[in-house]
Design a protein around this motif. Structure first.
Motif, PDB file in Angstrom:
ATOM      1  N   ILE A 193       0.833  -1.205   0.000  1.00  0.00           N
ATOM      2  CA  ILE A 193       0.000   0.000   0.000  1.00  0.00           C
ATOM      3  C   ILE A 193       0.867   1.254   0.000  1.00  0.00           C
ATOM      4  O   ILE A 193       0.630   2.206  -0.745  1.00  0.00           O
ATOM      5  CB  ILE A 193      -0.947  -0.003   1.221  1.00  0.00           C
ATOM      6  CG1 ILE A 193      -1.943  -1.170   1.106  1.00  0.00           C
ATOM      7  CG2 ILE A 193      -1.688   1.316   1.336  1.00  0.00           C
ATOM      8  CD1 ILE A 193      -2.729  -1.441   2.372  1.00  0.00           C
ATOM      9  N   GLY A 194       1.898   1.245   0.848  1.00  0.00           N
ATOM     10  CA  GLY A 194       2.795   2.400   0.910  1.00  0.00           C
ATOM     11  C   GLY A 194       3.488   2.670  -0.412  1.00  0.00           C
ATOM     12  O   GLY A 194       3.700   3.822  -0.791  1.00  0.00           O
ATOM     13  N   SER A 195       3.828   1.617  -1.134  1.00  0.00           N
ATOM     14  CA  SER A 195       4.501   1.784  -2.431  1.00  0.00           C
ATOM     15  C   SER A 195       3.597   2.451  -3.445  1.00  0.00           C
ATOM     16  O   SER A 195       4.047   3.284  -4.244  1.00  0.00           O
ATOM     17  CB  SER A 195       4.948   0.420  -2.960  1.00  0.00           C
ATOM     18  OG  SER A 195       5.929  -0.135  -2.127  1.00  0.00           O
ATOM     19  N   GLU A 196       2.314   2.107  -3.421  1.00  0.00           N
ATOM     20  CA  GLU A 196       1.374   2.747  -4.347  1.00  0.00           C
ATOM     21  C   GLU A 196       1.190   4.227  -4.012  1.00  0.00           C
ATOM     22  O   GLU A 196       1.122   5.072  -4.904  1.00  0.00           O
ATOM     23  CB  GLU A 196       0.026   2.021  -4.300  1.00  0.00           C
ATOM     24  CG  GLU A 196       0.054   0.633  -4.907  1.00  0.00           C
ATOM     25  CD  GLU A 196       0.508   0.653  -6.354  1.00  0.00           C
ATOM     26  OE1 GLU A 196      -0.085   1.377  -7.166  1.00  0.00           O
ATOM     27  OE2 GLU A 196       1.479  -0.062  -6.675  1.00  0.00           O
ATOM     28  N   ILE A 197       1.121   4.530  -2.729  1.00  0.00           N
ATOM     29  CA  ILE A 197       1.005   5.937  -2.315  1.00  0.00           C
ATOM     30  C   ILE A 197       2.269   6.699  -2.694  1.00  0.00           C
ATOM     31  O   ILE A 197       2.216   7.806  -3.243  1.00  0.00           O
ATOM     32  CB  ILE A 197       0.746   6.026  -0.795  1.00  0.00           C
ATOM     33  CG1 ILE A 197      -0.614   5.404  -0.454  1.00  0.00           C
ATOM     34  CG2 ILE A 197       0.824   7.475  -0.315  1.00  0.00           C
ATOM     35  CD1 ILE A 197      -0.876   5.252   1.027  1.00  0.00           C
ATOM     36  N   HIS A 198       3.409   6.093  -2.417  1.00  0.00           N
ATOM     37  CA  HIS A 198       4.699   6.724  -2.707  1.00  0.00           C
ATOM     38  C   HIS A 198       4.857   7.018  -4.193  1.00  0.00           C
ATOM     39  O   HIS A 198       5.374   8.075  -4.587  1.00  0.00           O
ATOM     40  CB  HIS A 198       5.820   5.798  -2.230  1.00  0.00           C
ATOM     41  CG  HIS A 198       7.194   6.341  -2.401  1.00  0.00           C
ATOM     42  ND1 HIS A 198       7.980   6.041  -3.496  1.00  0.00           N
ATOM     43  CD2 HIS A 198       7.945   7.162  -1.616  1.00  0.00           C
ATOM     44  CE1 HIS A 198       9.145   6.648  -3.376  1.00  0.00           C
ATOM     45  NE2 HIS A 198       9.158   7.322  -2.254  1.00  0.00           N
ATOM     46  N   ALA A 199       4.384   6.115  -5.039  1.00  0.00           N
ATOM     47  CA  ALA A 199       4.519   6.296  -6.491  1.00  0.00           C
ATOM     48  C   ALA A 199       3.702   7.466  -7.008  1.00  0.00           C
ATOM     49  O   ALA A 199       3.981   7.985  -8.096  1.00  0.00           O
ATOM     50  CB  ALA A 199       4.099   5.011  -7.207  1.00  0.00           C
ATOM     51  N   SER A 200       2.714   7.895  -6.240  1.00  0.00           N
ATOM     52  CA  SER A 200       1.856   9.003  -6.680  1.00  0.00           C
ATOM     53  C   SER A 200       2.423  10.380  -6.321  1.00  0.00           C
ATOM     54  O   SER A 200       1.898  11.394  -6.767  1.00  0.00           O
ATOM     55  CB  SER A 200       0.462   8.855  -6.066  1.00  0.00           C
ATOM     56  OG  SER A 200       0.483   9.102  -4.663  1.00  0.00           O
ATOM     57  N   TRP A 201       3.476  10.402  -5.502  1.00  0.00           N
ATOM     58  CA  TRP A 201       4.040  11.690  -5.089  1.00  0.00           C
ATOM     59  C   TRP A 201       4.729  12.384  -6.264  1.00  0.00           C
ATOM     60  O   TRP A 201       5.435  11.747  -7.050  1.00  0.00           O
ATOM     61  CB  TRP A 201       5.078  11.489  -3.979  1.00  0.00           C
ATOM     62  CG  TRP A 201       4.536  10.937  -2.700  1.00  0.00           C
ATOM     63  CD1 TRP A 201       3.241  10.691  -2.369  1.00  0.00           C
ATOM     64  CD2 TRP A 201       5.328  10.525  -1.579  1.00  0.00           C
ATOM     65  NE1 TRP A 201       3.159  10.155  -1.106  1.00  0.00           N
ATOM     66  CE2 TRP A 201       4.411  10.047  -0.596  1.00  0.00           C
ATOM     67  CE3 TRP A 201       6.680  10.519  -1.288  1.00  0.00           C
ATOM     68  CZ2 TRP A 201       4.839   9.581   0.637  1.00  0.00           C
ATOM     69  CZ3 TRP A 201       7.115  10.037  -0.069  1.00  0.00           C
ATOM     70  CH2 TRP A 201       6.201   9.582   0.894  1.00  0.00           C
ATOM     71  N   GLU A 202       4.583  13.665  -6.337  1.00  0.00           N
ATOM     72  CA  GLU A 202       5.286  14.437  -7.361  1.00  0.00           C
ATOM     73  C   GLU A 202       6.740  14.669  -6.976  1.00  0.00           C
ATOM     74  O   GLU A 202       7.611  14.770  -7.841  1.00  0.00           O
ATOM     75  CB  GLU A 202       4.583  15.786  -7.591  1.00  0.00           C
ATOM     76  CG  GLU A 202       3.204  15.655  -8.247  1.00  0.00           C
ATOM     77  CD  GLU A 202       2.606  16.996  -8.583  1.00  0.00           C
ATOM     78  OE1 GLU A 202       3.322  18.015  -8.421  1.00  0.00           O
ATOM     79  OE2 GLU A 202       1.441  17.038  -9.006  1.00  0.00           O
ATOM     80  N   VAL A 203       6.993  14.771  -5.684  1.00  0.00           N
ATOM     81  CA  VAL A 203       8.348  15.011  -5.194  1.00  0.00           C
ATOM     82  C   VAL A 203       8.703  13.922  -4.185  1.00  0.00           C
ATOM     83  O   VAL A 203       7.956  13.699  -3.221  1.00  0.00           O
ATOM     84  CB  VAL A 203       8.494  16.398  -4.528  1.00  0.00           C
ATOM     85  CG1 VAL A 203       9.918  16.594  -4.012  1.00  0.00           C
ATOM     86  CG2 VAL A 203       8.123  17.501  -5.503  1.00  0.00           C
ATOM     87  N   ARG A 204       9.805  13.252  -4.407  1.00  0.00           N
ATOM     88  CA  ARG A 204      10.266  12.216  -3.475  1.00  0.00           C
ATOM     89  C   ARG A 204      11.761  12.106  -3.589  1.00  0.00           C
ATOM     90  O   ARG A 204      12.361  12.402  -4.645  1.00  0.00           O
ATOM     91  CB  ARG A 204       9.572  10.887  -3.766  1.00  0.00           C
ATOM     92  CG  ARG A 204       9.778  10.372  -5.157  1.00  0.00           C
ATOM     93  CD  ARG A 204       8.858   9.205  -5.471  1.00  0.00           C
ATOM     94  NE  ARG A 204       9.088   8.695  -6.798  1.00  0.00           N
ATOM     95  CZ  ARG A 204       8.161   8.212  -7.598  1.00  0.00           C
ATOM     96  NH1 ARG A 204       6.909   8.161  -7.180  1.00  0.00           N
ATOM     97  NH2 ARG A 204       8.451   7.748  -8.794  1.00  0.00           N
ATOM     98  N   LEU A 205      12.386  11.626  -2.539  1.00  0.00           N
ATOM     99  CA  LEU A 205      13.829  11.500  -2.511  1.00  0.00           C
ATOM    100  C   LEU A 205      14.291  10.193  -3.157  1.00  0.00           C
ATOM    101  O   LEU A 205      15.330  10.137  -3.794  1.00  0.00           O
ATOM    102  CB  LEU A 205      14.344  11.575  -1.073  1.00  0.00           C
ATOM    103  CG  LEU A 205      15.860  11.589  -0.851  1.00  0.00           C
ATOM    104  CD1 LEU A 205      16.483  12.794  -1.565  1.00  0.00           C
ATOM    105  CD2 LEU A 205      16.186  11.644   0.640  1.00  0.00           C
ATOM    106  N   PHE A 206      13.483   9.141  -2.999  1.00  0.00           N
ATOM    107  CA  PHE A 206      13.843   7.820  -3.517  1.00  0.00           C
ATOM    108  C   PHE A 206      12.855   7.347  -4.571  1.00  0.00           C
ATOM    109  O   PHE A 206      11.684   7.764  -4.561  1.00  0.00           O
ATOM    110  CB  PHE A 206      13.906   6.805  -2.371  1.00  0.00           C
ATOM    111  CG  PHE A 206      15.026   7.031  -1.405  1.00  0.00           C
ATOM    112  CD1 PHE A 206      16.291   6.505  -1.642  1.00  0.00           C
ATOM    113  CD2 PHE A 206      14.824   7.803  -0.249  1.00  0.00           C
ATOM    114  CE1 PHE A 206      17.334   6.725  -0.754  1.00  0.00           C
ATOM    115  CE2 PHE A 206      15.864   8.022   0.641  1.00  0.00           C
ATOM    116  CZ  PHE A 206      17.126   7.489   0.394  1.00  0.00           C
ATOM    117  N   ALA A 207      13.310   6.470  -5.445  1.00  0.00           N
ATOM    118  CA  ALA A 207      12.434   5.944  -6.496  1.00  0.00           C
ATOM    119  C   ALA A 207      11.398   4.983  -5.939  1.00  0.00           C
ATOM    120  O   ALA A 207      10.340   4.797  -6.529  1.00  0.00           O
ATOM    121  CB  ALA A 207      13.295   5.240  -7.561  1.00  0.00           C
ATOM    122  N   SER A 208      11.708   4.350  -4.825  1.00  0.00           N
ATOM    123  CA  SER A 208      10.728   3.443  -4.193  1.00  0.00           C
ATOM    124  C   SER A 208      10.962   3.403  -2.690  1.00  0.00           C
ATOM    125  O   SER A 208      11.952   3.932  -2.201  1.00  0.00           O
ATOM    126  CB  SER A 208      10.855   2.032  -4.782  1.00  0.00           C
ATOM    127  OG  SER A 208      12.062   1.430  -4.401  1.00  0.00           O
TER     128      SER A 208
END
Length: 208
Positions: A193-208
């Motif tokens: 679930i966290g990975s799907e939420i993370h993938a939707s971010w426009e700005v993030r430090l890590f790819a996953s």
């Protein structure tokens, strides 16, 4: 030489892009599930006994010469998150690219998941299935641990103390991965679930 090669392949500085992935930690930090050292310890332990066991078993099987297409399909079935599948294949592709520049690798028909690619590269490097499993298990905790230093500003000495404390468990998971009768299917729904939420971010430090 195999011990040296094991260290080389497990080194976070190996040019396969592992530094760009947090193993789900960035999403866990944003959700407030990991804030301090004890939280990180629980996260790493949980990841080791779920994703770590699965990754280690698949890496061992690939290193032993099992059909990579079959393994890849089996791992796809164990990875319900599309974002995690993309991240795993991206890491697998990067690892094969690095491996081909160093060792003579067999042809792999598609971009395999990272544990499958790790097993292929480990075999080409002369490692055993047990060593491939240990490398995979270690990678499932060392990557997020390194990311924690960047994301939370934790003391790197304390973080590596956590990793040292997981040594016996990491060894046990790797050993279990090479002796199972069937490929494990341990799940970690919160990571999915966290990975799907993370993938939707426009700005993030890590790819996953």
């Amino acid at each position: 030489m195999s011990a040296y090669t094991l260290l080389l392949l497990a080194d976070g500085r190996f040019p396969a892009g592992g530094h760009a992935h947090s193993g789900g930690l960035e999403a866990a930090v944003a959700a407030g599930r990991v804030r301090e050292l004890p939280d990180l310890a629980a996260f790493l332990r949980g990841r080791l006994h779920t994703a770590g066991l699965v990754s280690a078993a698949f890496a061992a099987q690939a290193c032993a010469g099992a059909d990579t297409g079959w393994l890849d399909g089996e791992l796809d079935a164990r990875t319900p998150s599309p974002a995690l599948r993309r991240a795993s294949r991206a890491q697998g592709r990067a690892l094969l690219r690095a491996g081909r520049t160093i060792w003579s690798l067999p042809t792999v028909d598609r971009d395999p998941h990272h544990p499958v690619a790790l097993g292929v590269v480990a075999a080409a490097a002369g490692l055993t299935p047990a060593q491939a499993a240990l490398t995979a298990a270690y990678g499932t905790v060392s990557g997020p641990a390194s990311a924690a230093v960047r994301l939370l500003g934790l003391d790197p000495y304390a973080v590596h103390g956590l990793l040292a404390g997981l040594a016996a468990e990491c060894d046990a998971v790797a050993a279990q991965a090479t002796t199972v009768d069937e490929l494990p299917a341990c799940s970690a729904p919160i990571l999915d679930i966290g990975s799907e939420i993370h993938a939707s971010w426009e700005v993030r430090l890590f790819a996953s």
